[in-house]
Design a protein around this motif. Structure first.
Motif, PDB file in Angstrom:
ATOM      1  N   ARG A 270       6.209  -0.567 -11.795  1.00  0.00           N
ATOM      2  CA  ARG A 270       6.962   0.596 -12.280  1.00  0.00           C
ATOM      3  C   ARG A 270       8.361   0.203 -12.722  1.00  0.00           C
ATOM      4  O   ARG A 270       8.849   0.672 -13.768  1.00  0.00           O
ATOM      5  CB  ARG A 270       7.034   1.675 -11.190  1.00  0.00           C
ATOM      6  N   ILE A 271       9.004  -0.657 -11.983  1.00  0.00           N
ATOM      7  CA  ILE A 271      10.378  -1.056 -12.301  1.00  0.00           C
ATOM      8  C   ILE A 271      10.427  -1.859 -13.601  1.00  0.00           C
ATOM      9  O   ILE A 271      11.318  -1.681 -14.427  1.00  0.00           O
ATOM     10  CB  ILE A 271      10.983  -1.854 -11.127  1.00  0.00           C
ATOM     11  N   VAL A 272       9.440  -2.723 -13.810  1.00  0.00           N
ATOM     12  CA  VAL A 272       9.390  -3.531 -15.032  1.00  0.00           C
ATOM     13  C   VAL A 272       8.953  -2.683 -16.225  1.00  0.00           C
ATOM     14  O   VAL A 272       9.403  -2.907 -17.356  1.00  0.00           O
ATOM     15  CB  VAL A 272       8.423  -4.725 -14.848  1.00  0.00           C
ATOM     16  N   LEU A 273       8.109  -1.682 -15.989  1.00  0.00           N
ATOM     17  CA  LEU A 273       7.541  -0.846 -17.050  1.00  0.00           C
ATOM     18  C   LEU A 273       7.876   0.629 -16.791  1.00  0.00           C
ATOM     19  O   LEU A 273       6.983   1.448 -16.531  1.00  0.00           O
ATOM     20  CB  LEU A 273       6.029  -1.046 -17.108  1.00  0.00           C
ATOM     21  N   PRO A 274       9.150   0.987 -16.853  1.00  0.00           N
ATOM     22  CA  PRO A 274       9.590   2.302 -16.375  1.00  0.00           C
ATOM     23  C   PRO A 274       9.011   3.501 -17.108  1.00  0.00           C
ATOM     24  O   PRO A 274       8.840   4.568 -16.513  1.00  0.00           O
ATOM     25  CB  PRO A 274      11.117   2.246 -16.538  1.00  0.00           C
ATOM     26  N   LYS A 275       8.696   3.356 -18.403  1.00  0.00           N
ATOM     27  CA  LYS A 275       8.262   4.509 -19.198  1.00  0.00           C
ATOM     28  C   LYS A 275       6.760   4.529 -19.466  1.00  0.00           C
ATOM     29  O   LYS A 275       6.281   5.386 -20.203  1.00  0.00           O
ATOM     30  CB  LYS A 275       9.011   4.528 -20.533  1.00  0.00           C
ATOM     31  N   LYS A 276       6.029   3.590 -18.879  1.00  0.00           N
ATOM     32  CA  LYS A 276       4.598   3.491 -19.148  1.00  0.00           C
ATOM     33  C   LYS A 276       3.779   4.241 -18.096  1.00  0.00           C
ATOM     34  O   LYS A 276       4.217   4.430 -16.963  1.00  0.00           O
ATOM     35  CB  LYS A 276       4.159   2.027 -19.183  1.00  0.00           C
ATOM     36  N   THR A 277       2.574   4.637 -18.500  1.00  0.00           N
ATOM     37  CA  THR A 277       1.645   5.202 -17.533  1.00  0.00           C
ATOM     38  C   THR A 277       1.046   4.057 -16.717  1.00  0.00           C
ATOM     39  O   THR A 277       0.438   3.147 -17.281  1.00  0.00           O
ATOM     40  CB  THR A 277       0.521   5.975 -18.248  1.00  0.00           C
ATOM     41  N   ILE A 278       1.257   4.106 -15.420  1.00  0.00           N
ATOM     42  CA  ILE A 278       0.715   3.082 -14.524  1.00  0.00           C
ATOM     43  C   ILE A 278      -0.307   3.753 -13.612  1.00  0.00           C
ATOM     44  O   ILE A 278       0.026   4.681 -12.871  1.00  0.00           O
ATOM     45  CB  ILE A 278       1.825   2.392 -13.714  1.00  0.00           C
ATOM     46  N   LEU A 279      -1.552   3.281 -13.713  1.00  0.00           N
ATOM     47  CA  LEU A 279      -2.651   3.922 -12.997  1.00  0.00           C
ATOM     48  C   LEU A 279      -3.155   3.055 -11.853  1.00  0.00           C
ATOM     49  O   LEU A 279      -3.319   1.847 -12.007  1.00  0.00           O
ATOM     50  CB  LEU A 279      -3.823   4.187 -13.946  1.00  0.00           C
ATOM     51  N   LEU A 280      -3.431   3.698 -10.741  1.00  0.00           N
ATOM     52  CA  LEU A 280      -4.153   3.044  -9.658  1.00  0.00           C
ATOM     53  C   LEU A 280      -5.634   3.188  -9.995  1.00  0.00           C
ATOM     54  O   LEU A 280      -6.155   4.304 -10.109  1.00  0.00           O
ATOM     55  CB  LEU A 280      -3.823   3.715  -8.325  1.00  0.00           C
ATOM     56  N   MET A 291      -4.851   4.714   3.724  1.00  0.00           N
ATOM     57  CA  MET A 291      -3.476   4.461   3.314  1.00  0.00           C
ATOM     58  C   MET A 291      -3.273   4.688   1.812  1.00  0.00           C
ATOM     59  O   MET A 291      -2.165   4.506   1.299  1.00  0.00           O
ATOM     60  CB  MET A 291      -3.057   3.036   3.682  1.00  0.00           C
ATOM     61  N   GLU A 292      -4.333   5.091   1.115  1.00  0.00           N
ATOM     62  CA  GLU A 292      -4.206   5.283  -0.333  1.00  0.00           C
ATOM     63  C   GLU A 292      -3.111   6.280  -0.691  1.00  0.00           C
ATOM     64  O   GLU A 292      -2.404   6.125  -1.693  1.00  0.00           O
ATOM     65  CB  GLU A 292      -5.534   5.752  -0.933  1.00  0.00           C
ATOM     66  N   LYS A 293      -2.943   7.305   0.135  1.00  0.00           N
ATOM     67  CA  LYS A 293      -1.926   8.333  -0.158  1.00  0.00           C
ATOM     68  C   LYS A 293      -0.539   7.728  -0.334  1.00  0.00           C
ATOM     69  O   LYS A 293       0.257   8.195  -1.155  1.00  0.00           O
ATOM     70  CB  LYS A 293      -1.895   9.369   0.970  1.00  0.00           C
ATOM     71  N   ILE A 294      -0.248   6.677   0.418  1.00  0.00           N
ATOM     72  CA  ILE A 294       1.079   6.054   0.347  1.00  0.00           C
ATOM     73  C   ILE A 294       1.323   5.439  -1.022  1.00  0.00           C
ATOM     74  O   ILE A 294       2.451   5.393  -1.517  1.00  0.00           O
ATOM     75  CB  ILE A 294       1.230   4.989   1.453  1.00  0.00           C
ATOM     76  N   ALA A 295       0.246   4.984  -1.666  1.00  0.00           N
ATOM     77  CA  ALA A 295       0.386   4.325  -2.969  1.00  0.00           C
ATOM     78  C   ALA A 295       1.041   5.225  -3.999  1.00  0.00           C
ATOM     79  O   ALA A 295       1.744   4.748  -4.903  1.00  0.00           O
ATOM     80  CB  ALA A 295      -0.983   3.867  -3.460  1.00  0.00           C
ATOM     81  N   TYR A 296       0.830   6.538  -3.865  1.00  0.00           N
ATOM     82  CA  TYR A 296       1.377   7.470  -4.852  1.00  0.00           C
ATOM     83  C   TYR A 296       2.869   7.740  -4.632  1.00  0.00           C
ATOM     84  O   TYR A 296       3.478   8.489  -5.397  1.00  0.00           O
ATOM     85  CB  TYR A 296       0.558   8.764  -4.845  1.00  0.00           C
ATOM     86  N   GLU A 297       3.429   7.094  -3.626  1.00  0.00           N
ATOM     87  CA  GLU A 297       4.874   7.130  -3.407  1.00  0.00           C
ATOM     88  C   GLU A 297       5.545   5.891  -3.989  1.00  0.00           C
ATOM     89  O   GLU A 297       6.748   5.704  -3.821  1.00  0.00           O
ATOM     90  CB  GLU A 297       5.172   7.202  -1.895  1.00  0.00           C
ATOM     91  N   CYS A 298       4.785   5.052  -4.661  1.00  0.00           N
ATOM     92  CA  CYS A 298       5.295   3.750  -5.113  1.00  0.00           C
ATOM     93  C   CYS A 298       5.524   3.682  -6.620  1.00  0.00           C
ATOM     94  O   CYS A 298       5.584   2.599  -7.195  1.00  0.00           O
ATOM     95  CB  CYS A 298       4.330   2.651  -4.673  1.00  0.00           C
ATOM     96  N   GLY A 299       5.632   4.842  -7.262  1.00  0.00           N
ATOM     97  CA  GLY A 299       6.026   4.854  -8.664  1.00  0.00           C
ATOM     98  C   GLY A 299       4.914   5.012  -9.677  1.00  0.00           C
ATOM     99  O   GLY A 299       5.177   5.066 -10.873  1.00  0.00           O
ATOM    100  N   ILE A 300       3.668   5.098  -9.231  1.00  0.00           N
ATOM    101  CA  ILE A 300       2.587   5.225 -10.212  1.00  0.00           C
ATOM    102  C   ILE A 300       2.438   6.683 -10.652  1.00  0.00           C
ATOM    103  O   ILE A 300       2.796   7.611  -9.933  1.00  0.00           O
ATOM    104  CB  ILE A 300       1.250   4.692  -9.672  1.00  0.00           C
ATOM    105  N   ASN A 301       1.923   6.873 -11.848  1.00  0.00           N
ATOM    106  CA  ASN A 301       1.754   8.231 -12.373  1.00  0.00           C
ATOM    107  C   ASN A 301       0.384   8.440 -13.005  1.00  0.00           C
ATOM    108  O   ASN A 301       0.204   9.288 -13.866  1.00  0.00           O
ATOM    109  CB  ASN A 301       2.849   8.554 -13.395  1.00  0.00           C
ATOM    110  N   GLY A 302      -0.581   7.647 -12.562  1.00  0.00           N
ATOM    111  CA  GLY A 302      -1.934   7.803 -13.066  1.00  0.00           C
ATOM    112  C   GLY A 302      -2.960   7.365 -12.038  1.00  0.00           C
ATOM    113  O   GLY A 302      -2.662   6.581 -11.129  1.00  0.00           O
ATOM    114  N   CYS A 303      -4.171   7.872 -12.181  1.00  0.00           N
ATOM    115  CA  CYS A 303      -5.234   7.534 -11.234  1.00  0.00           C
ATOM    116  C   CYS A 303      -6.581   7.598 -11.940  1.00  0.00           C
ATOM    117  O   CYS A 303      -6.861   8.544 -12.673  1.00  0.00           O
ATOM    118  CB  CYS A 303      -5.216   8.524 -10.066  1.00  0.00           C
TER     119      CYS A 303
END
Length: 339
Positions: A270-280, A291-303
């Motif tokens: 997320r930090i390197v690619l701030p404006k891109k859609t990053i999907l888990l 623990m998957e729920k925690i991943a959505y606190e790490c800057g991703i905006n897609g799934c």
């Protein structure tokens, strides 16, 4: 090594640079963040979260894939169960017919899925297969209000133009890993071939989607390199898969990295690619479990939701409910068009 106060100050400066000045972080600065993360991971997780919040608020977009052709792949990617070079037990499937694709699509109509992609095994489709895929895309494009993506292997400019005309808006081809680590996962094609396909798609007018698989024996430096290579290609979206070791592949005994390293990887992307859609994407349920729920606190905006190519995922209904329970606003809905 920076002390805690110096680390806090550095992270603040990076956030200001990315959010206020919209300047991209460089490789050396990213390595410093990674070093900070080893001692103060929350600083980096919060940075990624703040960047995501600035550019995407609390939204998340969903995509779903359908395996339109499975198995008998001539390539020897070490992670993949579909390769003829490995001894995996999977169901071989010839190119899908329109009715079975529509049956799957109808099953996800009730859910807020923004994008839908057909995925085929092999280096590329032959001409007859490609024409049949075009017919499927054309039908969906005319009858469903959903953004169409394609993942059909290597591409020519002519075929890219035909996909665009059939209603496809985005083309996918994963780099898989960094250019320096790629030799460790595949010998039958080069990463440069993947990059050429992405460039062809982009030049034709298609958006491009490319990411990779983590936990294939690479270290964090290789993952950071991958993020920068994706930035250089100016991809539109980045799926991050986590290896799901499959019996019969060379990676069947590969140990999965721990959850904290996964979270840090997501944050750094997320930090390197701030404006891109990053999907888990694939492998998240197997690697992260509760623990998957925690991943959505790490800057991703897609799934990626639903099943994957040869492995199962969480049901879409359960996934949507989980995401909404986290306060995330799921974007868009599939709708059947009425003519």
């Amino acid at each position: 090594m920076l002390n805690f106060l110096q680390s806090v100050q550095f992270v603040k400066e990076v956030e200001k640079m990315i959010v206020e000045y919209e300047r991209d972080i460089n490789f050396n600065e990213t390595i410093i963040l990674y070093e900070i993360a080893k001692h103060d991971p929350e600083l980096i997780i919060n940075l990624a979260k703040n960047i995501k919040q600035h550019y995407f608020k609390n939204t998340i977009e969903l995509c779903s894939i359908y395996p339109a052709k499975v198995g008998l792949c001539s390539q020897d990617c070490k992670f993949c169960s579909q390769s003829i070079h490995h001894s995996c037990s999977i169901e071989i499937k010839n190119l899908a017919m329109l009715d079975e694709v529509i049956e799957y699509l109808e099953n996800i109509v009730p859910f807020p899925v923004k994008r839908f992609s057909l995925v085929t095994s092999g280096e590329r489709l032959n001409d007859l297969e490609f024409e049949k895929i075009l017919e499927i895309y054309s039908y969906i494009s005319k009858n469903y209000n959903i953004l169409l993506c394609a993942s059909l292997g290597f591409l020519t400019q002519e075929k890219a133009k035909k996909l665009l005309k059939a209603g496809v808006v985005k083309y996918h081809n994963n780099l898989e890993t960094s250019s320096t680590y790629f030799k460790n996962i595949c010998s039958t094609h080069t990463q440069q071939q993947k990059k050429e396909t992405l460039k062809i798609a982009k030049e034709t007018g298609l958006q491009i989607c490319s990411g990779g698989i983590i936990s294939m024996g690479e270290d964090m430096i290789e993952r950071i390199k991958l993020a920068f290579e994706l930035r250089e290609l100016d991809v539109d979206s980045v799926p991050i898969n986590i290896l799901n070791p499959i019996k019969g592949t060379p990676f069947e005994d590969m140990k999965i990295i721990d959850a904290n390293e996964i979270f840090m990887t997501l944050a750094l992307f997320r930090i390197v690619l701030p404006k891109k859609t990053i999907l888990l994407a694939g492998g998240k349920e197997n690697a992260l479990k509760d623990m998957e729920k925690i991943a959505y606190e790490c800057g991703i905006n897609g799934c990626m939701v639903g099943n994957y190519l040869t492995t199962q995922g969480m049901g879409i209904k359960d996934k949507v409910e989980m995401l909404e329970s986290l306060g995330l606003k799921v974007q868009s809905n599939i709708q059947k068009l009425n003519y």
